[in-house]
Design a protein around this motif. Structure first.
Motif, mmCIF file in Angstrom:
data_model
loop_
_atom_site.group_PDB
_atom_site.id
_atom_site.type_symbol
_atom_site.label_atom_id
_atom_site.label_comp_id
_atom_site.label_asym_id
_atom_site.label_seq_id
_atom_site.Cartn_x
_atom_site.Cartn_y
_atom_site.Cartn_z
ATOM 1 N N UNK A 75 0.833 -1.197 0.000
ATOM 2 C CA UNK A 75 0.000 0.000 0.000
ATOM 3 C C UNK A 75 0.867 1.246 0.000
ATOM 4 N N UNK A 76 0.224 2.401 -0.287
ATOM 5 C CA UNK A 76 0.945 3.674 -0.283
ATOM 6 C C UNK A 76 1.478 3.964 1.117
ATOM 7 N N UNK A 77 2.754 4.376 1.179
ATOM 8 C CA UNK A 77 3.362 4.679 2.471
ATOM 9 C C UNK A 77 3.895 3.477 3.203
ATOM 10 N N UNK A 78 3.847 2.285 2.611
ATOM 11 C CA UNK A 78 4.316 1.087 3.307
ATOM 12 C C UNK A 78 5.843 1.034 3.382
ATOM 13 N N UNK A 79 6.540 1.697 2.446
ATOM 14 C CA UNK A 79 8.000 1.680 2.462
ATOM 15 C C UNK A 79 8.609 1.040 1.237
ATOM 16 N N UNK A 80 7.872 1.015 0.113
ATOM 17 C CA UNK A 80 8.415 0.391 -1.107
ATOM 18 C C UNK A 80 9.590 1.216 -1.645
ATOM 19 N N UNK A 81 9.357 2.534 -1.810
ATOM 20 C CA UNK A 81 10.433 3.379 -2.340
ATOM 21 C C UNK A 81 11.593 3.494 -1.365
ATOM 22 N N UNK A 92 20.000 -8.137 -15.985
ATOM 23 C CA UNK A 92 20.192 -9.215 -15.013
ATOM 24 C C UNK A 92 19.118 -9.182 -13.930
ATOM 25 N N UNK A 93 18.569 -7.983 -13.640
ATOM 26 C CA UNK A 93 17.539 -7.861 -12.592
ATOM 27 C C UNK A 93 16.656 -6.677 -12.920
ATOM 28 N N UNK A 94 15.315 -6.898 -12.873
ATOM 29 C CA UNK A 94 14.340 -5.832 -13.090
ATOM 30 C C UNK A 94 13.419 -5.802 -11.884
ATOM 31 N N UNK A 95 13.309 -4.618 -11.242
ATOM 32 C CA UNK A 95 12.439 -4.429 -10.077
ATOM 33 C C UNK A 95 11.383 -3.397 -10.434
ATOM 34 N N UNK A 96 10.111 -3.756 -10.256
ATOM 35 C CA UNK A 96 9.004 -2.831 -10.494
ATOM 36 C C UNK A 96 8.282 -2.585 -9.181
ATOM 37 N N UNK A 97 7.825 -1.350 -8.986
ATOM 38 C CA UNK A 97 7.170 -0.949 -7.740
ATOM 39 C C UNK A 97 5.746 -0.517 -8.074
ATOM 40 N N UNK A 98 4.757 -1.054 -7.342
ATOM 41 C CA UNK A 98 3.358 -0.668 -7.565
ATOM 42 C C UNK A 98 2.565 -0.892 -6.291
ATOM 43 N N UNK A 99 1.472 -0.117 -6.148
ATOM 44 C CA UNK A 99 0.545 -0.300 -5.023
ATOM 45 C C UNK A 99 -0.788 -0.881 -5.491
ATOM 46 N N UNK A 100 -0.869 -1.293 -6.773
ATOM 47 C CA UNK A 100 -2.116 -1.836 -7.327
ATOM 48 C C UNK A 100 -2.126 -3.353 -7.112
ATOM 49 N N UNK A 101 -3.055 -3.866 -6.294
ATOM 50 C CA UNK A 101 -3.019 -5.299 -5.921
ATOM 51 C C UNK A 101 -3.184 -6.255 -7.102
ATOM 52 N N UNK A 102 -4.038 -5.876 -8.114
ATOM 53 C CA UNK A 102 -4.319 -6.836 -9.184
ATOM 54 C C UNK A 102 -3.139 -7.023 -10.145
ATOM 55 N N UNK A 149 7.538 -11.813 -6.045
ATOM 56 C CA UNK A 149 6.959 -10.613 -5.444
ATOM 57 C C UNK A 149 7.655 -10.334 -4.104
ATOM 58 N N UNK A 150 7.887 -9.061 -3.854
ATOM 59 C CA UNK A 150 8.404 -8.607 -2.558
ATOM 60 C C UNK A 150 7.299 -7.761 -1.943
ATOM 61 N N UNK A 151 6.574 -8.333 -0.985
ATOM 62 C CA UNK A 151 5.451 -7.633 -0.369
ATOM 63 C C UNK A 151 5.941 -6.838 0.841
ATOM 64 N N UNK A 152 5.569 -5.541 0.871
ATOM 65 C CA UNK A 152 5.972 -4.625 1.935
ATOM 66 C C UNK A 152 4.728 -4.235 2.719
ATOM 67 N N UNK A 153 4.754 -4.425 4.032
ATOM 68 C CA UNK A 153 3.625 -4.071 4.899
ATOM 69 C C UNK A 153 4.121 -3.166 6.013
ATOM 70 N N UNK A 154 3.248 -2.241 6.460
ATOM 71 C CA UNK A 154 3.578 -1.287 7.534
ATOM 72 C C UNK A 154 2.982 -1.809 8.842
ATOM 73 N N UNK A 155 3.811 -2.001 9.880
ATOM 74 C CA UNK A 155 3.364 -2.481 11.185
ATOM 75 C C UNK A 155 3.840 -1.526 12.266
ATOM 76 N N UNK A 156 3.454 -1.827 13.517
ATOM 77 C CA UNK A 156 3.884 -1.002 14.640
ATOM 78 C C UNK A 156 5.394 -1.097 14.848
ATOM 79 N N UNK A 157 5.994 -2.225 14.437
ATOM 80 C CA UNK A 157 7.439 -2.412 14.570
ATOM 81 C C UNK A 157 8.199 -1.931 13.338
ATOM 82 N N UNK A 158 7.524 -1.191 12.435
ATOM 83 C CA UNK A 158 8.153 -0.705 11.222
ATOM 84 C C UNK A 158 7.756 -1.541 10.021
#
Length: 1008
Positions: free
Chosen positions: A32-38, A974-984, A992-1001
């Motif tokens: 999601x937006x603000x989770x820390x992908x960038x 050799x490596x391509x990384x794409x960043x998106x907040x669109x679930x579908x 996939x590298x899933x990033x989630x925001x929690x109380x511990x960061x």
């Protein structure tokens, strides 16, 4: 650069996270937006280059943490490296760089962060700016290149290609050319001055030979006079010795006389002191008796002082005991007052509780009224819950209908306004054609003025250089005239010597020298005035040129605005050809909208729904006024509940007060008893009585003590007189001995003075018998001094001539050296002029951009064909004509630009007219092509590609094409990384590298 592993500790939104890139080829970083992908990607740039989006260095540290650490392992050129960057909050950064070897990682860290950073750049061959403009397509910056103006776009491309280095080289070349130009002019002036000075060599040699002969003659005469002076000085030295001896003897005689007088004065003073001591010794018995009585008084005063100290201590202790007793009594009295106040307050509360309990009947009747009002209000609240959603729906429907009506009215007004503007523009077509022709004529005239202005500027520069040369000649003539005036002044002296050879002149030679000097002075003055006249003429010419330059510059001030106005007129003229068709379309649309507005058939579904809603609300029969009256009725009887609670509290408080009252009464009686005991039978009261008895038994009287102190002070004079008596007994025999010694000294000094008087008479007789040679010595010294000054002048002249000859020899070598340097500087000036032109915008830079753009265009179109199914095509244009419009008679020179022409199936049109998805695909293709180009120029292969939030502007088909294009070019990376907040979209990627925001960061989860 291929990422291998990334470990984060307290970086931005992450506390502890590790990401292993092993086995990842094409992966999606989602969340999601603000989770820390960038932030995950920012960690890579911060670790390698120390750069991130944070404004301050400490901003990268996680909130509440004191230290940040990023450990990044990557591979480049078949070699694995590791970078570890840490930073303490408010401190400095630490950077470590390591390389993998068979035995583990080996450090390559330099001395300090800056040195280590340089080592990293040497190995990866990629700086931060090139990385973010090539491998890293950052969030929100995909269209940054396209949105710039053409001239700015070309500057950005030059910066990306590192062509700004050539601008610096151009400036350095221009500076070097100017320096060599100034040096050439300086050398030319210096050579002219040296050539003038070298013409004096022959004259200088002749003057030096003549001066050496005169100097030898003067030195021989000076040696003879020195011998005569030495013989006279011997005689004078002997006479001076006798005079000095006479002066010494006289001084000794005077000293002995003064010593005799001084000893006589000391003898009189000693006799006076002996008389004073006799008076003190005669009073010895009286002084001893007075001193004994004084000692007795002192012993009595010491006894009274001891009693005074005991009396003071007892009195102070008694006062302290009294203060402690008073303090204890006051503490108990305060407690007594507090208990009495509490008892009074308790009795007042009992009276208030009794008044509250008398109103219980009235409160019960009011409670029944309150329950009835609440039941009625509950019924109306339930009815309101049914009505409120319906009313809100009604408001929404009415608002939608009103917006539809306002939209129709606004559209009609807009069409009317547009129709009026187009009609006005259509009527202005002949005027625009005439205006374009007139502006073109004005611009043509101004361009001629610009050419003439450049010629005026060149002429002014030539005149200024000519004035600088004249000023140099003027300074030379002023110097020569000053020297000639000084020679003429020297020749006015009757005993004048030749200014050149410094020999005495006879009348014939004097006339020849004066005539020659005056003739040379007149010739030089004539040349000086010619230079002054040329300077005045040149100044007038420069003033005329400046006035002409200002007038032409003022005429050319509107040149740029005229060209801009011509472009605007041409664009307006081109737009008038399509106005008639637009007017017909506007008339049809406006007539349709007016009919719809008159009939009221806009938003028919919303109007039908609003009518049904009004009927249902009428059936419910809800009235907001009745609801408000019911709420006010409940509020009117709510006081009964409050009073009922007060009555319950009063009954409870009455029981508590009845239990507390006897306790307070007992405390008051106990406090009163304690006060009485403290005043009579306490330990402090007994101690105070004992101290009063001790004070009475001491028998100390302050009056007697004061009288005794007064007597001691009066008897202190006997102590001083006793000390004088002891001193007199000691000094009297010493003064008698000193008086005898003084008398013997006076007798000895008078005898010595008689001997010195006889010596003075003998020395005076010798001086009178010897002649004084002072006058002869003075005359001879004056003659030697005059001749010595002549010798000094001759030696100084000879030295100056020798120095001048040496300088002329040095100047000859300097002249030849400066001639060679002049030729070298001229060659260097031409070289740096050519280098400045080569390094300029129209030189190497333009050539490099022209060579790069075809490669960039081909790469872009190849990628764009994959993204748009061969529907889009771009073309880079670097030059365009300076003229525009239909009636242009001739073209001016080409203008540098960087226009990007975009074509699709409908033809070529502006970038702004394409949809968001199409615009992004165009930007993506250009950025990716530019990325490959920059990486290739940096000397490293583009192995990593990062696309940050590139899917938000794409529709479903565009997203599929973009994903397909990424997969199609996956083999190039050799490596391509794409960043998106669109679930579908995350399902389209296997890794996939899933990033989630929690109380511990922020947390990472890798799914393959």
């Amino acid at each position: 650069m291929i990422p291998v592993q990334l470990t984060l500790k307290n970086f931005l939104s992450y506390r502890d996270a590790t990401l292993d890139f092993g086995g990842l080829h094409t992966a999606c970083i989602c969340g999601s937006n603000g989770a820390g992908k960038s932030s995950l990607l920012e960690a890579i740039t911060w670790a390698i280059w120390g750069e991130s989006r944070a404004a301050a260095e400490d901003d990268v540290i996680h909130s509440g943490a004191k230290e940040v650490r990023v450990d990044f392992t990557f591979q480049t050129n078949h070699q694995k490296y590791r970078v570890i960057r840490t930073r303490m909050r408010g401190g400095t950064s630490v950077l470590e760089f390591q390389i993998e070897t068979p035995s583990g990682f080996r450090p390559l860290t330099g001395k300090g962060v800056r040195a280590t950073q340089d080592v990293i750049l040497q190995h990866i061959k990629l700086d931060y700016d090139t990385f973010i403009n090539s491998a890293y397509l950052r969030q929100g910056r995909a269209d940054e290149f396209m949105l710039k103006r053409p001239t700015e776009r070309k500057e950005i491309l030059a910066e990306l290609l590192k062509l700004t280095l050539y601008d610096e080289l151009e400036e350095k070349a221009k500076d070097a050319s100017k320096q060599f130009k100034f040096r050439v002019e300086e050398l030319e002036r210096s050579l002219e001055n040296i050539q003038v000075q070298l013409q004096q060599r022959q004259t200088t040699e002749a003057q030096r030979a003549e001066l050496e002969g005169e100097l030898n003659q003067l030195q021989q005469v000076q040696a003879l006079d020195n011998i005569q002076l030495q013989s006279l000085q011997v005689v004078q030295h002997q006479r001076q010795n006798w005079e000095q001896q006479l002066s010494f003897v006289k001084q000794q005689y005077q000293n002995l006389t003064q010593d005799s007088d001084r000893l006589g004065q000391e003898t009189a003073a000693v006799r006076s002191q002996l008389a004073d001591l006799d008076q003190i010794l005669n009073q010895e018995i009286d002084i001893k008796q007075g001193y004994s009585h004084y000692q007795f008084l002192v012993s009595q005063e010491e006894e009274f002082s001891a009693k005074f100290e005991q009396h003071s201590r007892a009195t102070t202790l008694k006062q302290q005991k009294q203060q402690q007793l008073v303090k204890q009594i006051q503490d108990i009295e305060r407690q007594l007052q507090q208990a009495e106040a509490q008892l009074s307050a308790l009795e007042q509360q009992e009276r208030e509780i009794q008044q509250t309990l008398t109103k219980s009947g009235e409160v019960d009747a009011a409670l029944s009224q309150l329950n009835a009002a609440r039941q009625h209000l509950q019924h109306l609240d339930q009815l309101q819950m049914q009505v409120n959603p319906l009313l809100q729906q009604k408001i929404n429907l009415q608002s939608h209908i009103d917006r539809a009506h306002a939209s129709l009215v606004a559209r009609i007004e807009q069409l009317q306004s547009t129709e009026g503007q187009l009609q006005g523009q259509h009527r202005r077509q002949p005027q625009l054609q005439q205006a374009v022709m007139e502006v073109a004529v004005q611009i043509e005239e101004l361009e001629k003025k610009r050419v003439y202005l450049q010629r005026v500027q060149e002429k002014g520069q030539e005149r200024r250089h000519f004035i600088e040369r004249l000023q140099a000649h003027q300074r030379d003539y002023e110097r020569i005239l000053g020297e000639l005036e000084q020679k003429l002044q020297m020749l006015q002296n009757p005993n004048a010597i030749c200014p050149l050879c410094e020999r005495p002149l006879d009348e014939h030679h004097w006339n020849r020298v004066v005539e020659k000097t005056q003739s040379e002075y007149q010739d030089t003055q004539g040349q000086f005035w010619v230079v002054r006249e040329q300077m005045a003429v040149s100044d007038r010419e420069i003033q005329v040129l400046r006035q002409e330059y200002r007038e032409i510059s003022q005429l050319l001030s509107g040149y740029d605005s005229l060209r801009e106005h011509r472009g605007q007129l041409a664009a307006q003229l081109q737009a008038t050809s399509e106005i008639q068709q637009q007017l017909q379309q506007i008339a049809v649309e406006r007539e349709h909208l007016e009919r719809s507005l008159q009939a009221g058939d806009y938003a028919p579904e919303k109007q039908a729904e609003l009518k049904q809603l009004d009927q249902y609300l009428h059936q419910l029969n809800y009235n907001e006024q009745d609801h408000a009256l019911a709420r006010s009725e409940v509020e009117r009887w709510r006081w009964a509940e409050i009073k009922q609670g007060q009555i319950k509290d009063a009954i409870k408080r009455q029981t508590q007060l009845a239990a507390k009252k006897p306790e307070l009464q007992g405390n008051i009686a106990q406090f009163q008893l304690q006060i009485q005991q403290l005043q009579i039978n306490s330990q402090l009261a007994r101690e105070i009585a004992d101290l009063e008895q001790q004070i009475a038994e001491m028998g100390y009287s302050s009056e007697q003590h004061n009288q005794l102190r007064q007597a001691v002070r009066q008897g202190q004079s006997w102590q001083m007189r006793y000390q004088q008596l002891l001193s007199a007994q000691q000094q009297y025999p010493q003064l008698q001995i000193k008086l005898q010694e003084l008398q013997e000294g006076i007798t000895a000094r008078l005898a010595d003075a008689q001997k010195f008087a006889q010596q003075i008479e003998q020395i005076v007789e010798q001086l009178e018998a010897t002649a004084n040679p002072a006058a002869q010595i003075q005359a001879l010294e004056q003659k030697l001094a005059i001749r010595r000054r002549q010798l000094d002048e001759k030696i100084g002249q000879l030295g100056r001539l020798q120095q001048l000859a040496h300088q002329l020899e040095t100047l000859q070598g300097q002249y030849e050296q400066q001639q060679q340097e002049l030729q070298t500087c001229k060659r260097q000036q031409r070289v740096y002029q050519e280098l400045a032109q080569a390094f300029g915008k129209n030189g190497i830079q333009a050539l490099m951009i022209e060579n790069v753009l075809p490669q960039l265009e081909a790469e872009t179109n190849q990628l764009l064909s994959r993204l748009s199914a061969n529907q889009l095509h771009v073309q880079f244009v670097t030059q365009k004509s300076g003229k525009s419009g239909r009636n242009s008679k001739k073209n001016t020179k080409l203008i540098d630009t960087l226009d990007i022409l975009i074509a699709d199936a409908k033809g070529t049109r502006a970038y702004e007219t394409y949809s968001g998805g199409e615009a992004f695909r165009i930007n993506f293709a250009i950025r990716l092509a530019l990325a490959r180009l920059l990486a290739q120029r940096a000397g490293s292969a583009l192995q990593l590609l990062i696309v940050d939030e590139g899917f938000g502007t794409q529709d479903a088909e565009g997203c599929d094409r973009l994903i397909a294009a990424i997969n199609a070019i996956a083999s190039d990376f050799a490596c391509i990384l794409t960043v998106t907040h669109m679930p579908h979209l995350k399902e389209a990627f296997q890794a996939r590298i899933e990033v989630t925001k929690t109380q511990q960061g922020s947390q990472l989860h890798l799914l393959i």
